[in-house]
Design a protein around this motif. Sequence first.
Motif, PDB file in Angstrom:
ATOM      1  N   GLN A 110       2.843  12.830  10.109  1.00 53.98           N
ATOM      2  CA  GLN A 110       2.901  12.586   8.653  1.00 53.98           C
ATOM      3  C   GLN A 110       3.304  11.226   8.647  1.00 53.98           C
ATOM      4  OE1 GLN A 110       2.524  14.344   6.173  1.00 53.98           O
ATOM      5  NE2 GLN A 110       2.164  12.683   4.411  1.00 53.98           N
ATOM      6  N   VAL A 111       2.053  10.622   8.226  1.00 51.80           N
ATOM      7  CA  VAL A 111       2.059   8.606   8.546  1.00 51.80           C
ATOM      8  C   VAL A 111       1.611   8.573   6.544  1.00 51.80           C
ATOM      9  CG1 VAL A 111      -0.022   7.022   9.053  1.00 51.80           C
ATOM     10  CG2 VAL A 111       0.389   8.980  10.055  1.00 51.80           C
ATOM     11  N   ARG A 112       2.581   7.710   6.106  1.00 48.82           N
ATOM     12  CA  ARG A 112       2.316   7.147   4.430  1.00 48.82           C
ATOM     13  C   ARG A 112       1.229   5.645   5.266  1.00 48.82           C
ATOM     14  NH1 ARG A 112       5.650   3.813   1.386  1.00 48.82           N
ATOM     15  NH2 ARG A 112       5.244   4.333  -0.518  1.00 48.82           N
ATOM     16  N   LEU A 113       0.459   5.573   4.072  1.00 42.24           N
ATOM     17  CA  LEU A 113      -0.593   4.078   4.507  1.00 42.24           C
ATOM     18  C   LEU A 113      -0.293   2.701   2.991  1.00 42.24           C
ATOM     19  CD1 LEU A 113      -3.569   5.743   5.630  1.00 42.24           C
ATOM     20  CD2 LEU A 113      -1.925   4.464   7.204  1.00 42.24           C
ATOM     21  N   VAL A 114      -0.233   1.807   3.101  1.00 38.91           N
ATOM     22  CA  VAL A 114       0.711   0.949   2.104  1.00 38.91           C
ATOM     23  C   VAL A 114      -0.687   0.141   1.580  1.00 38.91           C
ATOM     24  CG1 VAL A 114       1.551  -0.030   0.052  1.00 38.91           C
ATOM     25  CG2 VAL A 114       3.041   2.134   1.278  1.00 38.91           C
ATOM     26  N   GLU A 115      -1.245  -0.771   0.897  1.00 39.56           N
ATOM     27  CA  GLU A 115      -2.072  -1.348   1.295  1.00 39.56           C
ATOM     28  C   GLU A 115      -1.545  -2.555   0.080  1.00 39.56           C
ATOM     29  OE1 GLU A 115      -5.197   2.387   0.662  1.00 39.56           O
ATOM     30  OE2 GLU A 115      -3.301   1.888   0.244  1.00 39.56           O
ATOM     31  N   SER A 116      -1.991  -4.139   0.705  1.00 43.62           N
ATOM     32  CA  SER A 116      -1.499  -4.654  -0.270  1.00 43.62           C
ATOM     33  C   SER A 116      -3.039  -5.778   0.146  1.00 43.62           C
ATOM     34  CB  SER A 116      -0.152  -5.327   0.275  1.00 43.62           C
ATOM     35  OG  SER A 116       0.183  -5.585   1.317  1.00 43.62           O
ATOM     36  N   GLY A 117      -2.197  -6.919  -0.356  1.00 43.87           N
ATOM     37  CA  GLY A 117      -3.008  -7.960  -0.303  1.00 43.87           C
ATOM     38  C   GLY A 117      -4.710  -8.510  -0.849  1.00 43.87           C
ATOM     39  N   LEU A 150     -10.444 -13.328   1.356  1.00 40.78           N
ATOM     40  CA  LEU A 150      -8.748 -12.685   1.103  1.00 40.78           C
ATOM     41  C   LEU A 150      -9.247 -11.887   2.795  1.00 40.78           C
ATOM     42  CD1 LEU A 150      -9.114 -10.540  -2.368  1.00 40.78           C
ATOM     43  CD2 LEU A 150      -8.176 -12.351  -1.515  1.00 40.78           C
ATOM     44  N   ARG A 151      -7.526 -11.430   2.819  1.00 35.15           N
ATOM     45  CA  ARG A 151      -7.605 -10.357   4.019  1.00 35.15           C
ATOM     46  C   ARG A 151      -6.519  -9.681   3.414  1.00 35.15           C
ATOM     47  NH1 ARG A 151      -3.274 -11.994   8.975  1.00 35.15           N
ATOM     48  NH2 ARG A 151      -4.062 -10.869  10.770  1.00 35.15           N
ATOM     49  N   PRO A 152      -6.778  -8.290   2.774  1.00 37.40           N
ATOM     50  CA  PRO A 152      -5.938  -7.244   2.399  1.00 37.40           C
ATOM     51  C   PRO A 152      -5.158  -6.281   4.222  1.00 37.40           C
ATOM     52  CG  PRO A 152      -8.184  -6.465   1.604  1.00 37.40           C
ATOM     53  CD  PRO A 152      -8.121  -8.135   2.544  1.00 37.40           C
ATOM     54  N   SER A 153      -4.323  -5.775   4.260  1.00 39.38           N
ATOM     55  CA  SER A 153      -3.507  -5.337   4.917  1.00 39.38           C
ATOM     56  C   SER A 153      -3.424  -3.610   4.277  1.00 39.38           C
ATOM     57  CB  SER A 153      -2.640  -6.512   5.603  1.00 39.38           C
ATOM     58  OG  SER A 153      -1.688  -6.101   4.144  1.00 39.38           O
ATOM     59  N   CYS A 154      -2.801  -2.996   4.895  1.00 35.73           N
ATOM     60  CA  CYS A 154      -2.308  -1.543   5.277  1.00 35.73           C
ATOM     61  C   CYS A 154      -1.149  -1.579   6.775  1.00 35.73           C
ATOM     62  CB  CYS A 154      -3.552  -0.468   5.242  1.00 35.73           C
ATOM     63  SG  CYS A 154      -2.944   1.016   5.683  1.00 35.73           S
ATOM     64  N   ALA A 155      -0.213  -1.284   5.607  1.00 35.44           N
ATOM     65  CA  ALA A 155       1.047  -1.133   6.266  1.00 35.44           C
ATOM     66  C   ALA A 155       1.199   0.913   6.843  1.00 35.44           C
ATOM     67  CB  ALA A 155       2.119  -1.678   6.117  1.00 35.44           C
ATOM     68  N   ALA A 156       1.276   0.901   7.556  1.00 37.41           N
ATOM     69  CA  ALA A 156       2.018   2.897   7.918  1.00 37.41           C
ATOM     70  C   ALA A 156       3.152   3.363   8.619  1.00 37.41           C
ATOM     71  CB  ALA A 156       1.065   2.931   9.250  1.00 37.41           C
ATOM     72  N   SER A 157       3.070   3.823   7.251  1.00 35.50           N
ATOM     73  CA  SER A 157       5.096   4.442   8.375  1.00 35.50           C
ATOM     74  C   SER A 157       4.699   5.306   9.244  1.00 35.50           C
ATOM     75  CB  SER A 157       5.744   4.976   7.267  1.00 35.50           C
ATOM     76  OG  SER A 157       4.743   6.440   7.059  1.00 35.50           O
ATOM     77  N   GLY A 158       5.560   5.542   9.881  1.00 35.81           N
ATOM     78  CA  GLY A 158       5.296   6.822  10.803  1.00 35.81           C
ATOM     79  C   GLY A 158       5.463   5.968  12.945  1.00 35.81           C
ATOM     80  N   ARG A 159       5.775   6.837  14.090  1.00 37.79           N
ATOM     81  CA  ARG A 159       5.908   6.094  15.074  1.00 37.79           C
ATOM     82  C   ARG A 159       4.273   6.852  16.002  1.00 37.79           C
ATOM     83  NH1 ARG A 159      10.972   9.401  16.944  1.00 37.79           N
ATOM     84  NH2 ARG A 159      10.745  11.032  15.353  1.00 37.79           N
ATOM     85  N   THR A 160       3.390   7.199  14.886  1.00 37.19           N
ATOM     86  CA  THR A 160       2.175   7.143  15.973  1.00 37.19           C
ATOM     87  C   THR A 160       0.938   6.741  15.509  1.00 37.19           C
ATOM     88  OG1 THR A 160       2.345   9.306  14.190  1.00 37.19           O
ATOM     89  CG2 THR A 160       3.321   9.895  16.152  1.00 37.19           C
ATOM     90  N   PHE A 161       1.526   6.167  15.115  1.00 39.33           N
ATOM     91  CA  PHE A 161       0.369   4.956  14.045  1.00 39.33           C
ATOM     92  C   PHE A 161      -0.678   4.601  15.145  1.00 39.33           C
ATOM     93  CE2 PHE A 161      -1.550   1.742  11.638  1.00 39.33           C
ATOM     94  CZ  PHE A 161      -2.315   0.558  12.605  1.00 39.33           C
ATOM     95  N   SER A 162      -0.305   4.296  16.563  1.00 38.13           N
ATOM     96  CA  SER A 162      -1.104   4.206  17.251  1.00 38.13           C
ATOM     97  C   SER A 162      -2.068   5.319  18.248  1.00 38.13           C
ATOM     98  CB  SER A 162      -0.336   3.684  18.777  1.00 38.13           C
ATOM     99  OG  SER A 162       0.555   4.190  19.282  1.00 38.13           O
ATOM    100  N   SER A 163      -1.696   6.393  17.414  1.00 38.48           N
ATOM    101  CA  SER A 163      -2.993   7.581  17.852  1.00 38.48           C
ATOM    102  C   SER A 163      -4.114   7.949  16.660  1.00 38.48           C
ATOM    103  CB  SER A 163      -1.845   8.526  17.427  1.00 38.48           C
ATOM    104  OG  SER A 163      -1.118   9.093  18.789  1.00 38.48           O
ATOM    105  N   TYR A 164      -3.624   6.953  16.081  1.00 36.28           N
ATOM    106  CA  TYR A 164      -4.910   7.065  14.781  1.00 36.28           C
ATOM    107  C   TYR A 164      -5.883   6.059  14.833  1.00 36.28           C
ATOM    108  CZ  TYR A 164      -2.235  10.812  12.926  1.00 36.28           C
ATOM    109  OH  TYR A 164      -1.537  11.294  12.242  1.00 36.28           O
TER     110      TYR A 164
END
Length: 123
Positions: A1-8, A18-32
């Motif tokens: 499971q990956v949770r994504l939260v945008e901001s910016g 502008l430079r929006p960012s997206c923070a991901a939860s979970g330990r497998t972010f680098s797999s995506y």
Amino acid sequence: QVRLVESGGGLVQAGGSLRPSCAASGRTFSSYAMDWFRQAPGKEREFVASVSWNGCDTYYADSVTGRFTISRDNARNTVYLQMNSLKPEDTAVYYCAAAYRSLSSASDDMDYWGKGTLVTISS
């Protein structure tokens, strides 16, 4: 499971950045592979940019090539979209999305979506 939260997101004048960012939860972010899509009022959602799992490969929609840059920091579980020379037609809700191991511009290939951040460009 990956949770994504945008901001910016925000309101800027045409020609600005502008430079929006997206923070991901979970330990497998680098797999995506990670993508940005956008949806303007009254229009369908469209692809903006994608970056491979290791950041080495990127792909852009023609409408943003040369103005936008997608990047990622796997140590921070974050993907960025640097947007320069903004135009009123860039006004939209910007969504980040994750696709397991596949670099794709197709929304149907995305496994997870954030809720979006609003970008408004004034003329």
